[in-house]
Scaffold this active site. Structure first.
Site, PDB file in Angstrom:
ATOM      1  N   HIS A  16       0.794  -1.232   0.000  1.00  0.00           N
ATOM      2  CA  HIS A  16       0.000   0.000   0.000  1.00  0.00           C
ATOM      3  C   HIS A  16       0.827   1.284   0.000  1.00  0.00           C
ATOM      4  CE1 HIS A  16      -0.029   1.294   4.352  1.00  0.00           C
ATOM      5  NE2 HIS A  16       0.280   0.038   4.553  1.00  0.00           N
ATOM      6  N   CYS A  43       0.792   5.719  13.236  1.00  0.00           N
ATOM      7  CA  CYS A  43       0.746   5.035  14.527  1.00  0.00           C
ATOM      8  C   CYS A  43       1.177   5.968  15.646  1.00  0.00           C
ATOM      9  CB  CYS A  43       1.653   3.819  14.518  1.00  0.00           C
ATOM     10  SG  CYS A  43       2.116   3.302  12.876  1.00  0.00           S
TER      11      CYS A  43
HETATM   12  C1  LIG Z   1       4.005   1.477   6.470  1.00  0.00           C
HETATM   13  C2  LIG Z   1       5.280   0.966   7.019  1.00  0.00           C
HETATM   14  C3  LIG Z   1       5.348  -0.235   7.731  1.00  0.00           C
HETATM   15  C4  LIG Z   1       4.116  -1.052   8.021  1.00  0.00           C
HETATM   16  O1  LIG Z   1       3.626  -1.612   6.828  1.00  0.00           O
HETATM   17  P1  LIG Z   1       2.179  -2.300   6.790  1.00  0.00           P
HETATM   18  O2  LIG Z   1       2.137  -2.941   5.432  1.00  0.00           O
HETATM   19  O3  LIG Z   1       1.204  -1.183   6.934  1.00  0.00           O
HETATM   20  O4  LIG Z   1       2.111  -3.288   7.881  1.00  0.00           O
HETATM   21  C5  LIG Z   1       6.571  -0.659   8.186  1.00  0.00           C
HETATM   22  N1  LIG Z   1       7.678   0.059   7.954  1.00  0.00           N
HETATM   23  C6  LIG Z   1       7.654   1.221   7.266  1.00  0.00           C
HETATM   24  C7  LIG Z   1       8.922   1.949   7.024  1.00  0.00           C
HETATM   25  C8  LIG Z   1       6.457   1.716   6.778  1.00  0.00           C
HETATM   26  O5  LIG Z   1       6.432   2.870   6.135  1.00  0.00           O
END
Ligand SMILES: *Cc1c(COP(=O)(O)O)cnc(C)c1O
Length: 402
Positions: free
Chosen positions: A212, A336
């Site tokens: 995403h 978060c």
């Molecule tokens: C968004 C993100 C995550 C978490 O990814 P998800 O697919 O939403 O679980 C982990 N590390 C970084 C650097 C991110 O930007």
């Protein structure tokens, strides 16, 4: 509601600017769901429906591998980068527990890396948390100095999700190679389509990806493991033995196909997207810099243009966010961290004061960000900063920017 709804819908410059799903991806995903489509379970090889689904998954695996400069056979699909980070860190720690219990990571990592490290510390592992310089960059020599005979894993992200800085993962991989025993895990959730990834060429051992962040669907990602170089993890999900037994569970065909398509589009169009976004980011920075008393977080020469993180002197963070919220979707930090409402630990690690860290905004730009949205962003934030500074009775330029 469409973007044409104008001011009723705020301009979108939040992290998820990179998460609106490309309609071309949606089309491919939809084809995997309905009775007329390829709805089969890729694990049901006994009939053509399952076989066809398995072929789609394997094609997606190739697309993901190509985007990361990796071998398709090394890609393990997960529910996202969070799961991939957890699988990498707990999985390596568990697998190599008899070889050593020391890990190295960085203060500016995503919580999906930091929290597993904290959990391991509670179970007796030692973790060294390196601090980047004031521009957010980690010198690979700091990694080399932190390695010990019992170090089994180093975890350093590629593109930082709050400030956009790009770490020298090739240099860090060389430090690990010289050490000989430490594996390098790279959280590359933000990297696909933004800057080149080369899992094999750079000698990375494990890499986390998320769909995403590259205009693919939420809820799917991958962990890449250099299996040919002996890298493995202890699995966390046990069951049907899918994904080499490293991640059991029925594969989400439509999600995986969507991730594959998003990666293919990123490979084909990422450079052009990035060039256009660089122009928008420059316009955003110039437009807001004119206010005076604005600090840019992270060295822009060593960052992707998709993330512009700014600190505004002389305004209170909560008031600034409240003032822009009706007209503009931005955030103060990662999704978060801002849920908890504490100042960004990433900006604090760069040495920004608590006050400046609090009065910071992260703007994210993606494939669908328009010039108009950027202009609206500049206008909205400028008006809010000027008004809030007037109320506070400061020009915003006291001292530090003299
Ligand atoms: C968004 C993100 C995550 C978490 O990814 P998800 O697919 O939403 O679980 C982990 N590390 C970084 C650097 C991110 O930007």
């Amino acid at each position: 509601m469409s973007a044409a709804a104008g001011d009723a819908r705020p301009a979108y410059l939040d992290n998820a600017a990179t998460t609106a799903v490309d309609p071309r991806v949606v089309r491919r995903m939809a084809e995997c769901l309905t009775a007329e489509g390829d709805f089969g379970n890729p694990a049901s090889a006994g009939h053509v429906f399952g076989e066809r689904a398995a072929q789609l998954v394997e094609a997606a695996r190739r697309q993901v591998a190509d985007a990361a400069g990796a071998r398709a056979a090394d890609v393990v699909f997960t529910s996202g980068a969070t799961e991939a980070d957890n699988l990498a860190i707990f999985g390596v720690a568990e697998l190599r527990r008899e070889e050593g219990r020391h890990l190295v990571t960085v203060r500016t990592e995503h919580k999906a890396v930091l929290d597993p490290c904290r959990a391991l510390e509670r179970r007796g592992w030692r973790v060294t948390y390196l601090v980047p310089d004031g521009d957010g960059i980690l010198d690979p020599r700091r990694v080399a100095e932190a390695l010990r005979p019992d170090t089994v894993l180093v975890s350093v992200m590629h593109v930082n999700n709050e400030i956009g800085t790009v770490q020298d993962v090739a240099g860090i991989a060389r430090a690990c190679a010289l050490h000989g025993r430490a594996w390098l895990h790279v959280d590359a959730a933000q990297s696909v389509g933004k800057c080149g990834l080369s899992f094999e060429r750079d000698g990375i051992h494990l890499m986390s990806l998320s769909a995403h962040k590259a205009h693919g669907p939420k809820g799917v990602g991958a962990l890449i493991l250099a299996r040919a170089r002996g890298v493995l993890v202890e699995p966390r999900e046990l069951g049907g033995g899918q994904e080499l037994g490293l991640r059991s569970g029925t594969l989400a065909t439509h999600q995986i196909v969507g991730m594959g398509e998003a990666c293919a589009l990123a490979t084909a169009e990422g450079a052009a997207d990035t060039a256009r976004i660089a122009g928008l980011a420059e316009r955003l920075w110039r437009g807001l810099e004119a206010l005076g008393g604005v600090w840019r977080n992270g060295d822009p020469a060593r960052s992707v243009p998709h993330i512009v993180n700014l600190s505004f002197e002389g305004v209170e963070g909560e008031s600034l966010l409240a003032a822009v919220r009706p007209h503009l979707a931005v955030s103060t930090g990662s999704a978060c961290a801002s849920a908890i409402g504490e100042p960004s630990y990433v900006l604090r690690a760069l040495g920004r004061s608590e006050r400046l860290a609090e009065s910071s905004l992260r703007f994210s730009l993606g494939r669908f960000t328009t010039r108009e949205e950027v202009e609206r962003g500049i206008a909205v934030v400028s008006a809010a900063v000027i008004r809030l500074r007037r109320i506070a009775g400061t020009s915003g330029c006291a001292g530090a920017c003299a």
